[in-house]
Design an enzyme around this catalytic site. Structure first.
Site, short mmCIF file in Angstrom:
data_model
loop_
_atom_site.label_atom_id
_atom_site.label_comp_id
_atom_site.label_asym_id
_atom_site.label_seq_id
_atom_site.Cartn_x
_atom_site.Cartn_y
_atom_site.Cartn_z
N ARG A 73 0.84 -1.19 0.00
CA ARG A 73 0.00 0.00 0.00
C ARG A 73 0.88 1.24 0.00
O ARG A 73 1.97 1.23 0.54
CB ARG A 73 -0.90 0.03 1.24
CG ARG A 73 -2.21 -0.72 1.04
CD ARG A 73 -3.11 -0.56 2.24
NE ARG A 73 -2.54 -1.15 3.42
CZ ARG A 73 -2.09 -0.47 4.47
NH1 ARG A 73 -2.15 0.85 4.47
NH2 ARG A 73 -1.59 -1.11 5.50
N TYR A 201 -1.53 -3.62 -6.56
CA TYR A 201 -1.37 -4.25 -5.25
C TYR A 201 -2.69 -4.31 -4.47
O TYR A 201 -3.46 -3.32 -4.46
CB TYR A 201 -0.32 -3.50 -4.41
CG TYR A 201 -0.25 -4.05 -3.00
CD1 TYR A 201 0.38 -5.27 -2.76
CD2 TYR A 201 -0.88 -3.41 -1.95
CE1 TYR A 201 0.38 -5.82 -1.49
CE2 TYR A 201 -0.87 -3.95 -0.68
CZ TYR A 201 -0.25 -5.16 -0.45
OH TYR A 201 -0.26 -5.70 0.81
N GLY A 202 -2.91 -5.43 -3.78
CA GLY A 202 -4.12 -5.68 -2.99
C GLY A 202 -4.82 -4.46 -2.42
O GLY A 202 -5.87 -4.04 -2.91
N LYS A 210 -9.49 -2.45 1.73
CA LYS A 210 -9.30 -1.29 2.59
C LYS A 210 -10.07 -0.07 2.06
O LYS A 210 -10.62 0.70 2.84
CB LYS A 210 -7.80 -0.94 2.70
CG LYS A 210 -6.93 -2.08 3.27
CD LYS A 210 -7.37 -2.47 4.64
CE LYS A 210 -6.34 -3.13 5.52
NZ LYS A 210 -5.95 -4.50 5.29
N HIS A 230 -10.94 -2.50 11.48
CA HIS A 230 -9.79 -3.31 11.05
C HIS A 230 -9.59 -4.42 12.07
O HIS A 230 -8.67 -4.37 12.89
CB HIS A 230 -8.57 -2.38 10.98
CG HIS A 230 -7.38 -2.96 10.31
ND1 HIS A 230 -6.11 -2.52 10.57
CD2 HIS A 230 -7.26 -3.93 9.37
CE1 HIS A 230 -5.26 -3.20 9.83
NE2 HIS A 230 -5.93 -4.06 9.09
N SER A 253 -0.39 -3.76 11.69
CA SER A 253 0.25 -4.86 10.95
C SER A 253 1.48 -5.39 11.69
O SER A 253 2.07 -4.69 12.52
CB SER A 253 0.62 -4.42 9.54
OG SER A 253 1.39 -3.26 9.62
N CYS A 255 1.61 -7.78 13.94
CA CYS A 255 1.37 -8.14 15.35
C CYS A 255 0.72 -9.52 15.48
O CYS A 255 0.24 -9.89 16.55
CB CYS A 255 0.49 -7.11 16.03
SG CYS A 255 1.29 -5.51 16.27
N ASP A 278 -9.28 -9.74 8.97
CA ASP A 278 -8.84 -8.38 8.65
C ASP A 278 -9.90 -7.31 8.92
O ASP A 278 -9.57 -6.26 9.47
CB ASP A 278 -8.41 -8.31 7.18
CG ASP A 278 -7.54 -7.10 6.87
OD1 ASP A 278 -6.75 -6.69 7.73
OD2 ASP A 278 -7.68 -6.54 5.76
N ARG A 375 2.38 -12.18 -0.54
CA ARG A 375 1.05 -12.47 -0.02
C ARG A 375 0.44 -13.73 -0.62
O ARG A 375 0.82 -14.16 -1.70
CB ARG A 375 0.12 -11.30 -0.35
CG ARG A 375 0.55 -9.98 0.25
CD ARG A 375 -0.25 -9.65 1.43
NE ARG A 375 0.27 -8.59 2.27
CZ ARG A 375 -0.37 -8.13 3.34
NH1 ARG A 375 -1.55 -8.64 3.67
NH2 ARG A 375 0.15 -7.20 4.08
O1 SAT Z 1 -3.73 -3.22 2.43
S1 SAT Z 1 -3.80 -4.68 2.32
O2 SAT Z 1 -5.06 -5.14 2.86
O3 SAT Z 1 -3.61 -5.10 0.96
C1 SAT Z 1 -2.57 -5.36 3.26
C2 SAT Z 1 -2.31 -4.58 4.47
O4 SAT Z 1 -2.99 -4.80 5.49
O5 SAT Z 1 -1.40 -3.74 4.42
MN MN Z 2 -5.08 -5.31 7.41
#
Ligand code: SAT
Ligand code: MN
Length: 590
Positions: A73, A201-202, A210, A230, A253, A255, A278, A375
């Site tokens: 990200r 990217y995701g 997100k 989150h 993140s 953790c 998530d 990932r």
């Molecule tokens: O943002 S993503 O969900 O692709 C991965 C992250 O938690 O940073």
């Molecule tokens: Mn996350």
């Protein structure tokens, strides 16, 4: 019938000028065809490729390698575009909506020439759920289409749900030319719109994740009286009584969030079931309790460090291949077995590896095999511990919320807040250390309220007030706990073993929720008595226990300064209650 959707798609096509428009149906046949196109793309283009992996090792799996500059990200290129800057808050990059649209529209102009525009109708949440939301994403990336199949409920049937209404969240995405100078992730919360260009990217490109399920949805939740968080969702079943208690957990993140969602309990007599790793959407139910659904249908997790030791359930999930394909992005490749490899997967490093960019790897290079943020993308339905309530339209009733961070000092192993409001205060000032880099260098504490700092789509001061208000509507509010698995001793070693042993803390929380054990009151909250924490089989003396639960005035003095500095940026918009908690703490501790 589907006029609003079609009209919007036509407008976007007029802008991006694709050669073809393809409406995603959501059938298995179709995924297979798209993967095949992706495999053939590997031979012709540098990006957006699929390579078929050995289905004997990881069933139904494919490798994707991204552009080397497009691996995570990009918070600095992520904007929340509200008419007034104050409404985005100090926690977001801001741009005026018209200006932002004009700027990214230039980048979208003609960006799909020679390519196919895919229209993905999808739902966040089970379509049967009153809390689920319909969306349309447009993209020119097959990798994104296949990922959205896995991560959401996607397909033509969602169009019926939308009907002729304009009631859907819009996401326009193009990988553009992948130039980081022309990469923007723009959110327009008032319009329910995301425009994302320049990244595959995701978190930048799977707009259901997100972008919608947190940034846009948190804004909607503020308007409509619910919370988009989150958080993981997990159930703990007591095998004796057959009763299940549901927990939410928020952590920044790195953790161990995903591992916790699938924890294999160290204590006999309990089963953990997974509902999400998530994101949670949380509503006040008709009975005045909190109910959570996971809007997603898959896991997009970090590969390095995942193994049979650290997360056996995830390893089974990845090997299953039962529902949908499994994607690996930017892992290494073991060429002898044609299967993915990453640091931590096995003790033995395979002899013939390609690194995440596809170059032959050798140990002497000192380089990593898998990208540290490599990932996997896998269907939740492949998870052997998936809760049978996963698709319950009502969600699951929440008994407790956990917040955690990575702190080598100051914060005790576990601490229960006095009540909901006190819990909101503590969560709003949650801190976590950025990873301890070079030798001797102490990690820097970054405040990350509710682990939502990069994901809250509006001013966080309003967000804290919203949390307070939601609590006020609850007849039976969940207990709020704070955990820190990462406290270190003077030698710099972790005091608490972590991983499966974290279940001991969960067990203590369950007893507290049931009200079967007392707790010790301290200025920062309620903590366990030595006798009430099951430490059987661990070498934790009373002295060590005391260290784990110490409230050190010098450390807390620094902590309070950090909290005040963080709160300061919100000015008068910050709920006064929060400053009152700080003042009270100051009097008691310093
Ligand atoms: O943002 S993503 O969900 O692709 C991965 C992250 O938690 O940073
Ligand atoms: Mn996350």
């Amino acid at each position: 019938m589907i006029r609003a959707v079609e009209q919007w798609v036509e407008e976007q096509a007029a802008l991006s000028k694709p050669d073809k428009i393809y409406w995603v149906q959501g059938t298995e046949d179709e995924i297979r065809r798209l993967i095949e196109i992706g495999i053939s793309e590997e031979k012709t283009g540098p990006h957006q490729t699929f390579r078929e992996l050995n289905h004997q090792v990881f069933a139904h799996s494919y490798l994707h390698r991204s552009h080397p500059n497009d691996v995570a990200r990009t918070e600095q290129l992520t904007f929340v575009c509200t008419p007034k800057k104050e409404d985005a808050g100090p926690n977001n990059n801001w741009m005026e909506p018209k200006e932002a649209k004009a700027m990214v529209s230039k980048l979208f102009d003609g960006c799909m020439r020679g390519r196919t525009l895919y229209v993905i109708p999808y739902m966040m949440g089970n379509p049967e759920s009153p809390y689920a939301k319909p969306c349309i994403q447009i993209t020119d990336s097959i990798y994104v289409v296949v990922s959205m199949y896995i991560m959401t409920r996607a397909g033509r049937k969602i169009l019926e749900r939308i009907g002729s209404s304009g009631n859907f969240v819009k996401g326009l995405h193009s990988i553009g030319d992948l130039d980081p100078n022309r990469r923007y992730i723009m959110h327009f919360p008032q319009e329910g719109l995301v425009m994302s260009v320049g990244s595959g990217y995701g978190g930048n490109a799977l707009l259901g994740k997100k972008c919608f399920s947190l940034r846009i949805a948190s804004y909607q939740g503020h308007q409509e009286g619910w919370l988009a968080e989150h958080m993981i969702i997990m159930g703990v079943e007591d095998k004796k009584t057959g009763e299940t208690m549901y927990f939410l957990g928020a952590f920044p993140s790195a953790c161990g969030k995903t591992n916790l969602a699938m924890i294999d309990p160290i204590l006999e007599g309990y089963t953990v079931t997974t509902l999400g790793d998530d994101i949670a959407w949380i509503n006040v139910g008709p009975d005045g309790r909190l109910y959570a659904i996971n809007p997603e249908a898959g896991f997009f997790g970090v590969a390095p460090g995942t193994s049979d030791e650290t997360n056996p359930q995830m390893m089974k999930t990845l090997k299953s291949g039962r529902v949908y394909p499994t994607l690996f992005t930017n892992t290494g490749l073991d060429t002898d077995t044609n299967s993915p490899w990453w640091e931590g997967l096995t003790d033995r490093v395979p002899p013939h590896l390609l690194d995440w960019q596809g170059n032959p790897w050798n140990a002497a290079s000192g380089k990593v095999v898998a990208h540290p943020n490599s990932r996997f993308t896998v269907s939740a339905y492949n998870c052997p511990t998936l809760s049978k309530e996963f698709d319950n339209p009502k969600g699951v009733p929440i008994s407790a919320i956990l917040f955690g961070g990575r702190r080598s000092d100051t914060v005790p192993l576990v601490c229960e807040s006095f009540d909901w409001r006190h819990g909101v205060f503590k969560a709003s000032s949650l801190g976590s250390e950025t990873t301890t880099a070079a030798a001797g260098q102490v990690g820097v504490v970054r405040r990350d309220p509710m682990a939502m700092l990069p994901f809250c789509g509006y001013n966080m001061a309003d967000y804290f007030r919203h949390w307070m208000n939601v609590g006020g509507r609850l007849k039976n509010p969940p207990k709020i706990f704070f955990v820190n698995w990462f406290k270190k001793d003077v030698q710099g070693k972790f005091i608490w073993p972590g991983f499966r042993d974290n279940f001991r803390i969960i067990k203590w929380m369950m007893d507290r929720v049931k009200g079967t054990i007392p707790a010790r009151e301290t200025p920062i909250g309620l903590m366990p008595n030595y006798a009430d924490l099951n430490l059987t089989g661990l070498d934790i003396s009373k002295e060590t226990f005391d260290k784990l639960f110490e409230v050190n005035p010098d450390e807390w003095k620094k902590e309070i300064e950090g909290i005040e500095a963080f709160y300061g940026q919100f000015g008068a918009r910050l709920p006064q209650q929060l400053t009152r908690y700080v003042d009270k703490l100051k009097k008691q501790i310093i």
